[in-house]
Design a protein around this motif. Sequence first.
Motif, PDB file in Angstrom:
ATOM      1  N   GLU A 152       0.829  -1.209   0.000  1.00 34.64           N
ATOM      2  CA  GLU A 152       0.000   0.000   0.000  1.00 34.64           C
ATOM      3  C   GLU A 152       0.866   1.263   0.000  1.00 34.64           C
ATOM      4  OE1 GLU A 152      -2.883   2.047   3.216  1.00 34.64           O
ATOM      5  OE2 GLU A 152      -3.503   0.029   2.594  1.00 34.64           O
ATOM      6  N   THR A 153       1.909   1.280   0.795  1.00 34.06           N
ATOM      7  CA  THR A 153       2.822   2.431   0.850  1.00 34.06           C
ATOM      8  C   THR A 153       3.560   2.596  -0.471  1.00 34.06           C
ATOM      9  OG1 THR A 153       3.087   2.141   3.234  1.00 34.06           O
ATOM     10  CG2 THR A 153       4.771   3.449   2.106  1.00 34.06           C
ATOM     11  N   PHE A 154       4.005   1.482  -1.039  1.00 32.75           N
ATOM     12  CA  PHE A 154       4.710   1.545  -2.322  1.00 32.75           C
ATOM     13  C   PHE A 154       3.802   2.128  -3.405  1.00 32.75           C
ATOM     14  CE2 PHE A 154       6.077  -0.216  -6.402  1.00 32.75           C
ATOM     15  CZ  PHE A 154       7.414   0.181  -6.411  1.00 32.75           C
ATOM     16  N   ILE A 155       2.561   1.654  -3.474  1.00 29.40           N
ATOM     17  CA  ILE A 155       1.600   2.172  -4.455  1.00 29.40           C
ATOM     18  C   ILE A 155       1.361   3.663  -4.226  1.00 29.40           C
ATOM     19  CG2 ILE A 155      -0.825   2.077  -5.192  1.00 29.40           C
ATOM     20  CD1 ILE A 155      -0.648  -0.995  -4.763  1.00 29.40           C
ATOM     21  N   GLU A 156       1.200   4.071  -2.966  1.00 29.12           N
ATOM     22  CA  GLU A 156       1.026   5.492  -2.657  1.00 29.12           C
ATOM     23  C   GLU A 156       2.240   6.296  -3.106  1.00 29.12           C
ATOM     24  OE1 GLU A 156       0.179   5.903   1.520  1.00 29.12           O
ATOM     25  OE2 GLU A 156      -1.675   4.753   1.356  1.00 29.12           O
ATOM     26  N   ASN A 157       3.441   5.744  -2.902  1.00 29.54           N
ATOM     27  CA  ASN A 157       4.668   6.432  -3.330  1.00 29.54           C
ATOM     28  C   ASN A 157       4.674   6.636  -4.839  1.00 29.54           C
ATOM     29  OD1 ASN A 157       5.593   6.506  -0.698  1.00 29.54           O
ATOM     30  ND2 ASN A 157       7.039   4.825  -0.961  1.00 29.54           N
ATOM     31  N   VAL A 158       4.409   5.578  -5.589  1.00 26.99           N
ATOM     32  CA  VAL A 158       4.389   5.681  -7.051  1.00 26.99           C
ATOM     33  C   VAL A 158       3.387   6.744  -7.482  1.00 26.99           C
ATOM     34  CG1 VAL A 158       3.821   4.486  -9.211  1.00 26.99           C
ATOM     35  CG2 VAL A 158       5.170   3.303  -7.457  1.00 26.99           C
ATOM     36  N   ASN A 159       2.194   6.681  -6.936  1.00 31.19           N
ATOM     37  CA  ASN A 159       1.144   7.632  -7.315  1.00 31.19           C
ATOM     38  C   ASN A 159       1.527   9.072  -6.959  1.00 31.19           C
ATOM     39  OD1 ASN A 159      -0.349   5.517  -8.341  1.00 31.19           O
ATOM     40  ND2 ASN A 159      -1.622   5.306  -6.517  1.00 31.19           N
ATOM     41  N   ARG A 160       2.112   9.273  -5.777  1.00 30.91           N
ATOM     42  CA  ARG A 160       2.513  10.619  -5.354  1.00 30.91           C
ATOM     43  C   ARG A 160       3.604  11.163  -6.272  1.00 30.91           C
ATOM     44  NH1 ARG A 160       4.256   9.547  -0.679  1.00 30.91           N
ATOM     45  NH2 ARG A 160       6.493   9.715  -1.035  1.00 30.91           N
ATOM     46  N   TYR A 161       4.608  10.338  -6.584  1.00 34.90           N
ATOM     47  CA  TYR A 161       5.696  10.805  -7.446  1.00 34.90           C
ATOM     48  C   TYR A 161       5.192  11.139  -8.848  1.00 34.90           C
ATOM     49  CZ  TYR A 161       8.838   9.286  -3.733  1.00 34.90           C
ATOM     50  OH  TYR A 161       9.481   9.127  -2.546  1.00 34.90           O
ATOM     51  N   ILE A 162       4.218  10.393  -9.326  1.00 28.83           N
ATOM     52  CA  ILE A 162       3.646  10.716 -10.640  1.00 28.83           C
ATOM     53  C   ILE A 162       2.869  12.035 -10.571  1.00 28.83           C
ATOM     54  CG2 ILE A 162       1.942  10.023 -12.374  1.00 28.83           C
ATOM     55  CD1 ILE A 162       2.883   7.101 -11.908  1.00 28.83           C
ATOM     56  N   ARG A 163       2.050  12.195  -9.542  1.00 29.82           N
ATOM     57  CA  ARG A 163       1.288  13.457  -9.396  1.00 29.82           C
ATOM     58  C   ARG A 163       2.221  14.655  -9.306  1.00 29.82           C
ATOM     59  NH1 ARG A 163      -1.540  10.505  -5.691  1.00 29.82           N
ATOM     60  NH2 ARG A 163      -0.558  11.609  -3.955  1.00 29.82           N
ATOM     61  N   GLN A 164       3.364  14.474  -8.644  1.00 29.86           N
ATOM     62  CA  GLN A 164       4.332  15.565  -8.482  1.00 29.86           C
ATOM     63  C   GLN A 164       5.263  15.700  -9.686  1.00 29.86           C
ATOM     64  OE1 GLN A 164       6.313  14.378  -4.845  1.00 29.86           O
ATOM     65  NE2 GLN A 164       4.679  15.165  -3.565  1.00 29.86           N
ATOM     66  N   ALA A 165       5.117  14.811 -10.650  1.00 33.67           N
ATOM     67  CA  ALA A 165       6.020  14.763 -11.812  1.00 33.67           C
ATOM     68  C   ALA A 165       7.466  14.655 -11.348  1.00 33.67           C
ATOM     69  CB  ALA A 165       5.813  15.953 -12.734  1.00 33.67           C
ATOM     70  N   ASP A 166       7.672  13.847 -10.344  1.00 29.11           N
ATOM     71  CA  ASP A 166       8.995  13.617  -9.767  1.00 29.11           C
ATOM     72  C   ASP A 166       9.606  12.395 -10.442  1.00 29.11           C
ATOM     73  OD1 ASP A 166      11.249  13.369  -8.227  1.00 29.11           O
ATOM     74  OD2 ASP A 166      10.202  13.388  -6.305  1.00 29.11           O
ATOM     75  N   PHE A 167      10.164  12.627 -11.629  1.00 28.35           N
ATOM     76  CA  PHE A 167      10.754  11.563 -12.434  1.00 28.35           C
ATOM     77  C   PHE A 167      12.233  11.841 -12.631  1.00 28.35           C
ATOM     78  CE2 PHE A 167       6.582  12.494 -14.645  1.00 28.35           C
ATOM     79  CZ  PHE A 167       5.866  11.489 -14.011  1.00 28.35           C
ATOM     80  N   LEU A 168      12.968  10.810 -12.872  1.00 29.01           N
ATOM     81  CA  LEU A 168      14.336  10.967 -13.348  1.00 29.01           C
ATOM     82  C   LEU A 168      14.289  10.701 -14.840  1.00 29.01           C
ATOM     83  CD1 LEU A 168      17.321  11.420 -12.813  1.00 29.01           C
ATOM     84  CD2 LEU A 168      17.535   8.982 -12.363  1.00 29.01           C
ATOM     85  N   MET A 169      14.749  11.662 -15.612  1.00 28.97           N
ATOM     86  CA  MET A 169      14.759  11.529 -17.065  1.00 28.97           C
ATOM     87  C   MET A 169      16.201  11.422 -17.522  1.00 28.97           C
ATOM     88  SD  MET A 169      11.879  14.419 -17.776  1.00 28.97           S
ATOM     89  CE  MET A 169      12.204  15.332 -16.283  1.00 28.97           C
ATOM     90  N   ILE A 170      16.492  10.355 -18.250  1.00 32.74           N
ATOM     91  CA  ILE A 170      17.860  10.096 -18.679  1.00 32.74           C
ATOM     92  C   ILE A 170      17.894   9.964 -20.196  1.00 32.74           C
ATOM     93  CG2 ILE A 170      19.805   8.489 -18.554  1.00 32.74           C
ATOM     94  CD1 ILE A 170      18.882   7.694 -15.792  1.00 32.74           C
ATOM     95  N   ILE A 171      18.855  10.626 -20.788  1.00 32.60           N
ATOM     96  CA  ILE A 171      19.095  10.495 -22.224  1.00 32.60           C
ATOM     97  C   ILE A 171      20.340   9.635 -22.374  1.00 32.60           C
ATOM     98  CG2 ILE A 171      19.637  11.689 -24.377  1.00 32.60           C
ATOM     99  CD1 ILE A 171      18.253  14.193 -23.035  1.00 32.60           C
ATOM    100  N   VAL A 172      20.199   8.525 -23.079  1.00 35.69           N
ATOM    101  CA  VAL A 172      21.308   7.592 -23.279  1.00 35.69           C
ATOM    102  C   VAL A 172      21.629   7.549 -24.761  1.00 35.69           C
ATOM    103  CG1 VAL A 172      22.062   5.185 -23.084  1.00 35.69           C
ATOM    104  CG2 VAL A 172      20.638   6.186 -21.293  1.00 35.69           C
ATOM    105  N   GLY A 173      22.889   7.685 -25.073  1.00 38.51           N
ATOM    106  CA  GLY A 173      23.293   7.633 -26.472  1.00 38.51           C
ATOM    107  C   GLY A 173      24.762   7.320 -26.605  1.00 38.51           C
TER     108      GLY A 173
END
Length: 189
Positions: free
Chosen positions: A151-172
């Motif tokens: 339940e906590t893990f699901i809440e974490n995922v949902n909160r980070y998505i709502r906050q747009a708290d992502f790590l964006m990586i460009i690999v090349g």
Amino acid sequence: MEGIVSSRTLKSPIVVDKKGKPSFPQIERIPSEKWLQDFLPACPDVLPVAEIDSDYADLTYVCNEAPIKTSKKGTGRIDVIFVSKSGRLVLVETKLHRNPESSREVLSQILDYAANIRAAGWDYFKINELYGKSDLYMDIQKKYKDLPDKETFIENVNRYIRQADFLMIIVGDTISDTVENLAAFVDSP
């Protein structure tokens, strides 16, 4: 977007056979973006996520080519998605230098994808659907014993998505100075 890590030092791959003997193959040219997209799920540790933020460490591969609505083209595909054991998404866009979009467009593209994940209302259940194998949480729990309850893990995922708290990586195979400068600017306070 969290801190920018840039490494212009190429690291040679190490292949260890069944007897534990290492070899050091030389890859002179990455054959395609698809090759990178297939390589990264098998070797997520090559991504410098812990150097950027330890909350993004310990990745589990979710999927390749995740369809997403975009602002510019209508639809696009996120090259690779991972989730950390803390419930944070890592979005990876692969681009080879010879691709005409390897310059400024790649940064715009990954930002557009991230913005539309949030706008589309993605949540844990969407990520689990993209994962498609079984229950994502259960598979992460098998790998990492110090995981919070489901339940906590699901809440974490949902909160980070709502906050747009992502790590964006460009690999090349090469990241242009233009992309590096733009990414540093976007990341600056």
